[in-house]
Scaffold this motif. Structure first.
Motif, PDB file in Angstrom:
ATOM      1  N   UNK A  62       0.916  -1.117   0.065  1.00 46.08           N
ATOM      2  CA  UNK A  62       0.015   0.022  -0.175  1.00 46.08           C
ATOM      3  C   UNK A  62       0.904   1.170  -0.123  1.00 46.08           C
ATOM      4  N   UNK A  63       0.112   2.349  -0.192  1.00 44.76           N
ATOM      5  CA  UNK A  63       1.191   3.507  -0.664  1.00 44.76           C
ATOM      6  C   UNK A  63       1.800   4.113   0.605  1.00 44.76           C
ATOM      7  N   UNK A  64       0.951   3.799   1.773  1.00 34.97           N
ATOM      8  CA  UNK A  64       1.651   4.208   2.879  1.00 34.97           C
ATOM      9  C   UNK A  64       2.801   3.380   3.558  1.00 34.97           C
ATOM     10  N   UNK A  65       3.178   2.374   2.781  1.00 35.92           N
ATOM     11  CA  UNK A  65       4.366   1.589   3.132  1.00 35.92           C
ATOM     12  C   UNK A  65       3.837   0.293   3.695  1.00 35.92           C
ATOM     13  N   UNK A  66       2.772   0.178   3.990  1.00 33.97           N
ATOM     14  CA  UNK A  66       2.491  -1.110   4.709  1.00 33.97           C
ATOM     15  C   UNK A  66       2.094  -2.395   3.710  1.00 33.97           C
ATOM     16  N   UNK A  67       2.277  -3.557   4.014  1.00 30.28           N
ATOM     17  CA  UNK A  67       1.932  -4.490   3.032  1.00 30.28           C
ATOM     18  C   UNK A  67       0.920  -5.429   3.820  1.00 30.28           C
ATOM     19  N   UNK A  98      -7.149   1.561   6.626  1.00 30.23           N
ATOM     20  CA  UNK A  98      -7.830   2.289   5.599  1.00 30.23           C
ATOM     21  C   UNK A  98      -8.446   1.451   4.872  1.00 30.23           C
ATOM     22  N   UNK A  99      -7.757   0.378   4.098  1.00 26.30           N
ATOM     23  CA  UNK A  99      -8.476  -0.622   3.478  1.00 26.30           C
ATOM     24  C   UNK A  99      -9.637  -1.376   4.132  1.00 26.30           C
ATOM     25  N   UNK A 100      -9.316  -1.503   5.531  1.00 25.03           N
ATOM     26  CA  UNK A 100     -10.331  -2.360   6.099  1.00 25.03           C
ATOM     27  C   UNK A 100     -11.646  -1.526   6.201  1.00 25.03           C
TER      28      UNK A 100
END
Lengths: 347, 378
Positions: free
Chosen positions: B67-72, B119-121
C-alpha cells in the motif's frame, strides 16, 4: 379576661389574624409535606411517580420537602413562643393541650356509641385536644428523624450507624400513620363531632385568675428579651442544620480508565485464559482441539519446552508450513497466556 | 556476432510468446504502479470470479499488497481456514463466493485509495451490510460507529470482532466473546479476567456469568460513560440478579435488586431513568459500590475486609463518612432481630401500629354512625 379574649377570639368567633396566618402555615406545610413526602415512600408506584413528575422531579420534590419542613419547624418555634407568652404574661394555659378530662370525654363517647354507657352529652372538645396532642408528638418525631436523615454525618457523631435506617423507617411510617389519622379524625371533626373552640376558650377563661395590668406589663418586659434571644438561637440552629452538612459530593466521579488498549504483554501468563483462547484460534485447525497434534503430522504443542521468546518468534515469523501470525491475529498478551497453557502437560 | 544477436532476438520473442500465452490462458494481465495499485492493461473483461479462480493466486504464500503508506497487506488465503469459517464450505447455508464480499474485485483488481491496512479495512467492511443489514445498521448507531465518524479509526468495525476469512460463530465457545473484546480493550479484560464473573467464565466455563455483551450489548453498544447508561445500569445487573432461577443456583438472594430500588439511592436512580435519563444524578448505582469490571464476591475478603471496603466505598461519594456511616448501610437483605434489632423493631412496631390505628379509627367512625342512626330512629 377581656385582653385574653381579644387575643384568642375576635368578635364574631373568628381567630385573630396572627393565628389565622399560623393555621394557614401549618395547613400548607402539612399538606405540602404529605404531597412531597408520600410519593418518596412509594416511588415504585405509578401515582407516586406521576406526583414526583408534577413536582419537577425527585430532587425538586426533596428540596420542596425540606423547605416545607423548615417552614413547619419555624412555625413550631413561633407557636411555642406565643404559647409561652400567653402563659407567662397572662397566666393562660393552652386550650388545646389535653388533660385527663379530654381522654375521659373520648372514652365516654366511645362507650356511649357502643351502648356501654347511657347516652348523654359527653362533649366533643376532646376531638381538637387529641388531634393537637397527636400533631405535637408526630411533629416532634418527624422533625427529629427528619433532621437525622437531613444530616446523617453530623447525627452519626453521636448516634450509632443503625440510627439512619431506623430514622428512615420511623419517619416514613410515622408520616403515613399521621396522614391516616388526620384524614379520618378531620372527617369526624367536620361531619360528626363539631367541637366548639369558643367553648374551650370560655372554659379556660372561667378557670383563670386575671392578672393586674401592671403585672402583665412587668412580665411582658421580662419575657420579650428572653424570647427574642431564644428565638434567635433557634432560628440560627435551624439555619445551621439546613446548611451545615454536605452529605455527598455533587457529582459522582466518572470511572477513569483506558478503554482502547490493545492487548499488551501482561506480567505473567494465565493458564486458564490460554485454555480458553485455544479453541477460539485457528491454531486448533492444524494442531488439534487439545493441541495434541494434527491428523497430518502437525506436532503436539502441549508440555512444550520452548522458551516464550522462541515461541513468540515462531508464531510471529512462521516455520515450515506454519504461517506467521501478526499481532492483529494474535495479540502479544494472548500469546503469553497461550504459551502458559501450552507449557502445561495435558491433563 | 550477428548470429548471436539473432539468437537473443529469437529467445526474447520465444519468452514473450510464452508469457503472452500464459497471460491469455488466464484471461487477464496486470501491472503494478508505484503506489501498489493494480492497473488494467488489457481491455478484455475477466471471467466470473469464482473461489477457485481467486484462490489460484491467493493461496500462494507470501502474497502481499503493497500500500502507498508503506504497509504490506497479506492477501494469502488458507483455503482450509476459509472452508472452516462460517461462510465456508462447512456452512449449512452454503459457502459464500469471494465476490460476494469483494464485489468488483475481479482480476485485475481495481485500484485502491487506501494508504494503510486500516484504511483498506474501513473501505471494505461495509460489504458485510449486503447480508447483515440489521447488525450493520445497529453497529453504526453504536459507540464504535460514533467514534469512527468522529475520526477514531481504531474504533471497531465488523472484521475487527468477527475476523475476515476465518470468521467463526462469535459466541462459541462462550469465552470467545470476551476474548474478542479483550483484543482492543486489553486493560479492561485484565480486570475482568480476575473478577468474580471473568474468573468463572474463563476458569470454570460457567455458562451463567456475563460476558462483555451481556452488559454492553452486541452491535448497538452504547457509550458506557453516558448518563443514560449509568441510570440504566441497575437494570442490566438485575437481568441476572433479579432472576430467581439463576441466582438460586448460587445461593444469591434476588432481594438485592428490590432492596436497591427501595433504598434512597436506587429509588432516585430509578426515577431519573424514567423521568430525566439525560440528567446526571449523584446517587450511586450498582457499579459505584461493587466495581465495574473488577467485581469481586462481596465476602471474598472476609468480614473485616467487607467493612473496610464498605467504608472506602462510601467515602468515594461521602468524603466525611466514618465507620458509623458505613454501618448505616444494612446491606441488601431485610433486617432481622439479630442483624439490625433497632430497625427490625421499628419496622415491626409500625407494621402493628398502623393497622391497629386504622382499625380503631374505623371502629370509631362506624360507632359514631350507628349512634347517629340510633338517635335519629329513637
Amino acid at each position: 379576661m377581656p385582653d385574653e379574649t381579644a387575643i384568642e377570639i375576635q368578635s364574631g368567633g373568628t381567630l385573630p389574624a396572627a393565628q389565622r396566618v399560623e393555621r394557614l402555615v401549618v395547613i400548607v406545610a402539612l399538606i405540602g409535606l404529605i404531597i412531597t413526602g408520600l410519593p418518596q415512600k412509594y416511588t415504585g408506584e405509578p401515582w407516586a411517580e406521576f406526583v414526583i413528575l408534577l413536582l419537577g422531579g425527585i430532587e425538586s420534590a426533596r428540596i420542596l420537602h425540606r423547605f416545607l419542613a423548615l417552614l413547619l419547624m419555624a412555625e413550631a418555634i413561633y407557636h411555642v413562643l406565643t404559647l409561652s407568652y400567653k402563659w407567662f404574661v397572662y397566666g393562660l394555659k393552652p386550650i388545646l393541650f389535653p388533660g385527663g378530662k379530654a381522654f375521659g370525654q373520648f372514652f365516654s363517647r366511645v362507650f356511649q356509641n357502643f351502648g356501654l354507657r347511657s347516652d348523654g352529652e359527653a362533649g366533643s372538645g376532646f376531638a381538637l385536644k387529641i388531634e393537637y396532642l397527636v400533631l405535637i408528638i408526630s411533629t416532634l418525631i418527624l422533625i427529629v428523624t427528619g433532621l437525622i436523615l437531613w444530616n446523617p454525618l453530623t447525627a452519626l457523631s453521636i448516634l450509632p450507624g443503625e440510627a439512619i435506617p431506623v430514622a428512615q423507617s420511623i419517619h416514613s411510617n410515622h408520616a403515613l400513620l399521621l396522614v391516616i389519622f388526620l384524614v379520618v379524625w378531620r372527617f369526624a371533626i367536620i361531619f360528626l363531632w363539631h367541637p366548639q373552640r369558643q367553648k374551650l376558650l370560655a372554659e379556660r377563661d372561667q378557670a383563670a385568675s386575671p392578672r393586674p395590668a401592671s403585672e402583665i406589663a412587668g412580665r411582658r418586659q421580662r419575657f420579650l428579651p428572653v424570647a427574642l434571644v431564644i428565638a434567635a438561637l433557634l432560628a440560627l440552629g435551624l439555619i445551621w442544620f439546613a446548611t451545615a452538612e454536605q452529605t455527598a459530593i455533587d457529582t459522582v466521579p466518572r470511572q477513569v480508565g483506558v478503554v482502547y488498549a490493545p492487548q499488551a504483554m501482561p506480567d505473567s501468563g494465565d493458564v486458564n485464559v490460554g485454555a480458553a483462547l485455544w479453541p477460539t484460534l485457528r491454531c486448533a485447525f492444524c494442531h488439534g482441539d487439545e493441541a495434541m497434534g494434527g491428523p497430518d503430522g502437525q506436532p503436539a504443542l502441549r508440555n512444550t519446552q520452548m522458551t516464550f521468546d522462541a515461541f513468540y518468534e515462531q508464531v510471529r515469523v512462521g516455520k515450515g508450513e506454519m504461517p506467521a501470525f501478526s499481532a492483529e491475529d494474535l495479540p502479544d498478551g494472548y500469546l503469553l497466556h497461550l504459551w502458559a497453557w501450552l507449557s502445561q502437560p495435558a491433563s | 556476432m550477428r548470429n548471436h544477436r539473432a539468437s537473443l532476438l529469437l529467445l526474447g520473442i520465444g519468452l514473450l510468446s510464452l508469457f503472452l500465452g500464459f497471460a491469455v490462458s488466464v484471461g487477464v494481465t496486470f501491472a503494478q504502479d508505484e503506489t501498489g495499485s493494480e492497473v488494467e492493461t488489457e481491455a478484455e473483461q475477466p471471467p466470473e470470479a469464482s473461489n477457485t479462480y481467486c484462490l489460484l493466486c491467493h493461496t500462494k504464500p507470501d502474497q502481499v499488497w503493497h500500500l502507498s503508506g508503506g504497509e504490506s497487506l497479506s492477501v494469502t488465503i488458507d483455503p482450509e481456514v476459509l472452508a472452516r469459517s462460517v461462510h465456508g464450505e462447512s456452512s449449512s447455508e452454503g459457502a459464500l463466493a469471494c465476490a460476494d464480499c469483494h464485489p468488483g474485485f475481479r482480476y485485475p483488481h481495481p485500484p485502491t485509495t487506501a494508504r494503510t491496512i486500516r484504511e483498506f479495512q474501513l473501505e471494505r467492511y461495509a460489504s458485510c451490510r449486503t447480508c447483515h443489514e440489521e447488525q450493520y445498521t445497529r453497529a453504526q448507531d453504536s459507540v464504535h460507529g460514533e467514534f469512527l465518524r468522529a475520526g477514531r479509526v481504531e474504533a471497531a468495525v465488523c472484521v475487527d470482532c468477527h475476523g475476515g476469512h476465518d470468521i467463526q460463530t462469535p459466541d462459541v465457545p462462550r469465552q470467545r466473546i470476551s476474548l474478542t473484546c479483550g483484543r482492543c480493550h486489553g486493560a479492561i479484560f485484565e480486570e475482568y479476567r480476575t473478577s468474580v464473573h471473568g474468573a468463572a467464565l474463563l476458569d470454570e466455563d460457567n455458562p451463567d456469568v456475563p460476558t462483555c455483551i451481556d452488559c454492553h450489548g452486541v452491535h448497538d453498544i452504547q457509550n458506557p460513560t453516558s448518563t443514560l447508561f449509568r441510570v440504566r445500569s441497575p437494570e442490566v445487573c438485575a437481568t441476572c440478579h433479579a432472576n430467581d432461577e439463576l441466582m438460586g443456583k448460587y445461593d444469591i438472594s434476588t432481594h438485592v435488586f428490590d432492596s436497591y430500588l427501595t433504598d434512597f439511592h436506587g429509588s432516585t436512580v430509578a426515577l431519573f431513568e424514567q423521568q430525566a435519563p439525560d440528567v446526571v444524578t449523584n446517587k450511586a448505582v450498582c457499579f459505584d459500590c461493587h466495581g465495574v469490571h473488577n467485581i469481586q464476591a462481596v465476602d471474598s475478603g472476609g468480614d473485616t475486609a467487607i467493612r473496610e471496603n464498605l467504608l472506602t466505598t462510601c467515602q468515594q461519594c461521602h468524603p466525611g463518612a466514618t465507620a458509623d456511616f458505613s454501618n448505616a448501610w444494612i446491606g441488601h437483605y431485610p433486617a432481622t432481630l439479630d442483624s439490625h434489632p433497632g430497625l427490625f423493631l421499628a419496622n415491626r412496631l409500625y407494621q402493628i401500629l398502623i393497622p391497629v390505628v386504622i382499625g380503631i379509627l374505623a371502629l370509631l367512625i362506624v360507632s359514631e354512625i350507628i349512634r347517629r342512626a340510633r338517635r335519629q330512629s329513637g
